[in-house]
Design a protein around this motif. Structure first.
Motif, PDB file in Angstrom:
ATOM      1  N   GLY A   1      14.783  -5.728   9.697  1.00 47.12           N
ATOM      2  CA  GLY A   1      14.585  -5.754  11.392  1.00 47.12           C
ATOM      3  C   GLY A   1      14.085  -4.622  11.891  1.00 47.12           C
ATOM      4  O   GLY A   1      14.294  -4.239  13.266  1.00 47.12           O
ATOM      5  N   LEU A   2      13.063  -3.730  11.186  1.00 47.75           N
ATOM      6  CA  LEU A   2      12.686  -2.765  11.753  1.00 47.75           C
ATOM      7  C   LEU A   2      11.661  -3.112  12.279  1.00 47.75           C
ATOM      8  O   LEU A   2      10.441  -3.374  11.440  1.00 47.75           O
ATOM      9  CB  LEU A   2      12.542  -1.567  10.813  1.00 47.75           C
ATOM     10  CG  LEU A   2      13.692  -0.885  10.018  1.00 47.75           C
ATOM     11  CD1 LEU A   2      13.476  -0.097   8.824  1.00 47.75           C
ATOM     12  CD2 LEU A   2      14.417  -0.096  11.271  1.00 47.75           C
ATOM     13  N   ASP A   3      11.316  -3.352  13.502  1.00 39.17           N
ATOM     14  CA  ASP A   3      10.000  -3.869  14.067  1.00 39.17           C
ATOM     15  C   ASP A   3       9.171  -3.012  14.790  1.00 39.17           C
ATOM     16  O   ASP A   3       8.064  -3.357  15.261  1.00 39.17           O
ATOM     17  CB  ASP A   3      10.476  -5.223  14.881  1.00 39.17           C
ATOM     18  CG  ASP A   3      11.485  -5.073  15.937  1.00 39.17           C
ATOM     19  OD1 ASP A   3      11.810  -3.706  16.052  1.00 39.17           O
ATOM     20  OD2 ASP A   3      11.528  -5.947  16.962  1.00 39.17           O
ATOM     21  N   ARG A   4       9.657  -1.875  14.932  1.00 46.25           N
ATOM     22  CA  ARG A   4       8.990  -0.794  15.695  1.00 46.25           C
ATOM     23  C   ARG A   4       8.187   0.106  14.644  1.00 46.25           C
ATOM     24  O   ARG A   4       8.520   1.067  14.251  1.00 46.25           O
ATOM     25  CB  ARG A   4       9.720   0.138  16.551  1.00 46.25           C
ATOM     26  CG  ARG A   4      10.487  -0.643  17.838  1.00 46.25           C
ATOM     27  CD  ARG A   4      11.116   0.249  18.530  1.00 46.25           C
ATOM     28  NE  ARG A   4      10.405   1.437  19.001  1.00 46.25           N
ATOM     29  CZ  ARG A   4      11.050   2.569  19.620  1.00 46.25           C
ATOM     30  NH1 ARG A   4      12.339   2.618  19.553  1.00 46.25           N
ATOM     31  NH2 ARG A   4      10.149   3.415  19.984  1.00 46.25           N
ATOM     32  N   LEU A   5       7.024  -0.426  14.215  1.00 46.95           N
ATOM     33  CA  LEU A   5       6.005  -0.052  13.015  1.00 46.95           C
ATOM     34  C   LEU A   5       4.795   0.531  13.722  1.00 46.95           C
ATOM     35  O   LEU A   5       3.998  -0.370  14.329  1.00 46.95           O
ATOM     36  CB  LEU A   5       6.040  -0.937  11.963  1.00 46.95           C
ATOM     37  CG  LEU A   5       5.354  -0.722  10.733  1.00 46.95           C
ATOM     38  CD1 LEU A   5       6.292  -1.209   9.496  1.00 46.95           C
ATOM     39  CD2 LEU A   5       4.119  -1.170  10.685  1.00 46.95           C
ATOM     40  N   SER A   6       4.335   1.737  12.879  1.00 40.76           N
ATOM     41  CA  SER A   6       3.188   2.330  13.222  1.00 40.76           C
ATOM     42  C   SER A   6       2.467   2.697  11.889  1.00 40.76           C
ATOM     43  O   SER A   6       3.309   3.110  11.001  1.00 40.76           O
ATOM     44  CB  SER A   6       3.072   3.247  14.210  1.00 40.76           C
ATOM     45  OG  SER A   6       3.899   4.380  13.919  1.00 40.76           O
ATOM     46  N   ILE A   7       1.211   2.785  11.947  1.00 39.70           N
ATOM     47  CA  ILE A   7       0.354   3.399  10.613  1.00 39.70           C
ATOM     48  C   ILE A   7      -0.082   4.823  11.118  1.00 39.70           C
ATOM     49  O   ILE A   7      -0.907   4.686  12.094  1.00 39.70           O
ATOM     50  CB  ILE A   7      -0.483   2.455  10.134  1.00 39.70           C
ATOM     51  CG1 ILE A   7       0.256   1.190   9.821  1.00 39.70           C
ATOM     52  CG2 ILE A   7      -1.235   2.942   9.210  1.00 39.70           C
ATOM     53  CD1 ILE A   7      -0.742  -0.044   9.159  1.00 39.70           C
TER      54      ILE A   7
ATOM     55  N   ARG B   1      18.611   0.074  14.196  1.00 35.79           N
ATOM     56  CA  ARG B   1      17.294  -0.809  13.666  1.00 35.79           C
ATOM     57  C   ARG B   1      16.441  -0.756  14.759  1.00 35.79           C
ATOM     58  O   ARG B   1      15.489  -1.229  14.639  1.00 35.79           O
ATOM     59  CB  ARG B   1      17.791  -2.275  13.694  1.00 35.79           C
ATOM     60  CG  ARG B   1      18.762  -2.632  12.485  1.00 35.79           C
ATOM     61  CD  ARG B   1      18.383  -2.315  11.342  1.00 35.79           C
ATOM     62  NE  ARG B   1      19.260  -2.521  10.076  1.00 35.79           N
ATOM     63  CZ  ARG B   1      19.359  -2.081   8.865  1.00 35.79           C
ATOM     64  NH1 ARG B   1      18.480  -1.045   8.781  1.00 35.79           N
ATOM     65  NH2 ARG B   1      20.325  -2.315   8.045  1.00 35.79           N
ATOM     66  N   ASP B   2      16.669   0.004  15.744  1.00 35.22           N
ATOM     67  CA  ASP B   2      15.531   0.419  16.905  1.00 35.22           C
ATOM     68  C   ASP B   2      14.831   1.346  16.633  1.00 35.22           C
ATOM     69  O   ASP B   2      13.924   1.698  17.355  1.00 35.22           O
ATOM     70  CB  ASP B   2      16.251   0.417  18.329  1.00 35.22           C
ATOM     71  CG  ASP B   2      16.935  -0.912  18.640  1.00 35.22           C
ATOM     72  OD1 ASP B   2      16.353  -1.967  18.308  1.00 35.22           O
ATOM     73  OD2 ASP B   2      17.629  -0.828  19.501  1.00 35.22           O
ATOM     74  N   ARG B   3      15.110   2.310  15.504  1.00 41.05           N
ATOM     75  CA  ARG B   3      14.391   3.307  15.063  1.00 41.05           C
ATOM     76  C   ARG B   3      13.042   3.162  14.666  1.00 41.05           C
ATOM     77  O   ARG B   3      12.606   2.437  13.893  1.00 41.05           O
ATOM     78  CB  ARG B   3      15.207   4.014  14.073  1.00 41.05           C
ATOM     79  CG  ARG B   3      14.825   5.593  13.633  1.00 41.05           C
ATOM     80  CD  ARG B   3      15.572   6.080  12.823  1.00 41.05           C
ATOM     81  NE  ARG B   3      15.406   7.418  12.189  1.00 41.05           N
ATOM     82  CZ  ARG B   3      16.005   7.906  11.290  1.00 41.05           C
ATOM     83  NH1 ARG B   3      16.964   7.482  10.594  1.00 41.05           N
ATOM     84  NH2 ARG B   3      15.643   9.334  11.075  1.00 41.05           N
ATOM     85  N   PRO B   4      11.859   3.832  15.121  1.00 37.09           N
ATOM     86  CA  PRO B   4      10.578   3.551  15.012  1.00 37.09           C
ATOM     87  C   PRO B   4      10.288   4.037  13.539  1.00 37.09           C
ATOM     88  O   PRO B   4      10.949   5.152  13.150  1.00 37.09           O
ATOM     89  CB  PRO B   4       9.735   4.363  15.846  1.00 37.09           C
ATOM     90  CG  PRO B   4      10.871   5.448  16.503  1.00 37.09           C
ATOM     91  CD  PRO B   4      12.240   5.088  16.171  1.00 37.09           C
ATOM     92  N   LEU B   5       9.350   3.166  13.091  1.00 35.02           N
ATOM     93  CA  LEU B   5       9.000   3.576  11.507  1.00 35.02           C
ATOM     94  C   LEU B   5       7.584   3.778  11.292  1.00 35.02           C
ATOM     95  O   LEU B   5       6.726   3.265  12.001  1.00 35.02           O
ATOM     96  CB  LEU B   5       9.265   2.252  10.636  1.00 35.02           C
ATOM     97  CG  LEU B   5       8.989   2.238   9.220  1.00 35.02           C
ATOM     98  CD1 LEU B   5       9.787   3.325   8.289  1.00 35.02           C
ATOM     99  CD2 LEU B   5       8.922   0.946   8.619  1.00 35.02           C
TER     100      LEU B   5
END
Length: 140
Positions: free
Chosen positions: A125-131, A97-101
């Motif tokens: 729980g994937l909270d490392r999100l970028s656009i 779940r620490d994998r960036p998205l």
């Protein structure tokens, strides 16, 4: 009368030249093949002035097309429901779940589709999100 039978020589098939050709073809295809990362969805990323930061290692990607269709890992999802998106994201992320998205949404994507993707990531729980954006060259 002489009824002696002649001993037959055993036939051998030499396959060494065939193996040589197969290896040459294999080397040719390995050298001439290019690997490109392609997705099933064609998108036009929104533009931003900000410089690109270094991309995190092994990110998980959601691609959202202009009509709101999702693809995860290059595979198009069967429908656009939140449940399907959560299932696909969960199976792609696995236990990590620490994998960036990275959300790669087309600039013409409905806002609701991006919010749905962010909601699915939050529920998992994937909270490392970028656009992802494209660099604005000011040519528009």
């Amino acid at each position: 009368m002489n009824f002696r039978t002649r001993q037959r020589e055993e036939l051998e098939l030499n396959i060494t030249p065939l193996i040589d050709i197969v290896f040459l073809l294999l080397i040719f295809f390995m050298v001439s093949t290019t690997f490109q990362k392609q997705s099933e969805l064609e998108i036009q990323l929104p533009k931003a002035q900000q410089e690109a930061t270094s991309e995190p290692p092994d990110p998980l990607e959601i691609v959202i097309s202009a009509d709101g269709q999702y693809a995860i890992g290059g595979r198009k999802l069967s429908d656009n429901s939140l449940g399907t998106l959560i299932d696909a994201l969960g199976s792609a992320a696995g236990d990590n779940r620490d994998r960036p998205l990275i959300v790669r949404a087309d600039a013409r994507t409905p806002h609701q589709a991006v919010v749905r993707a962010m909601d699915a990531a939050s529920k998992l729980g994937l909270d490392r999100l970028s656009i992802a954006t494209a660099r604005d060259t000011g040519a528009d």
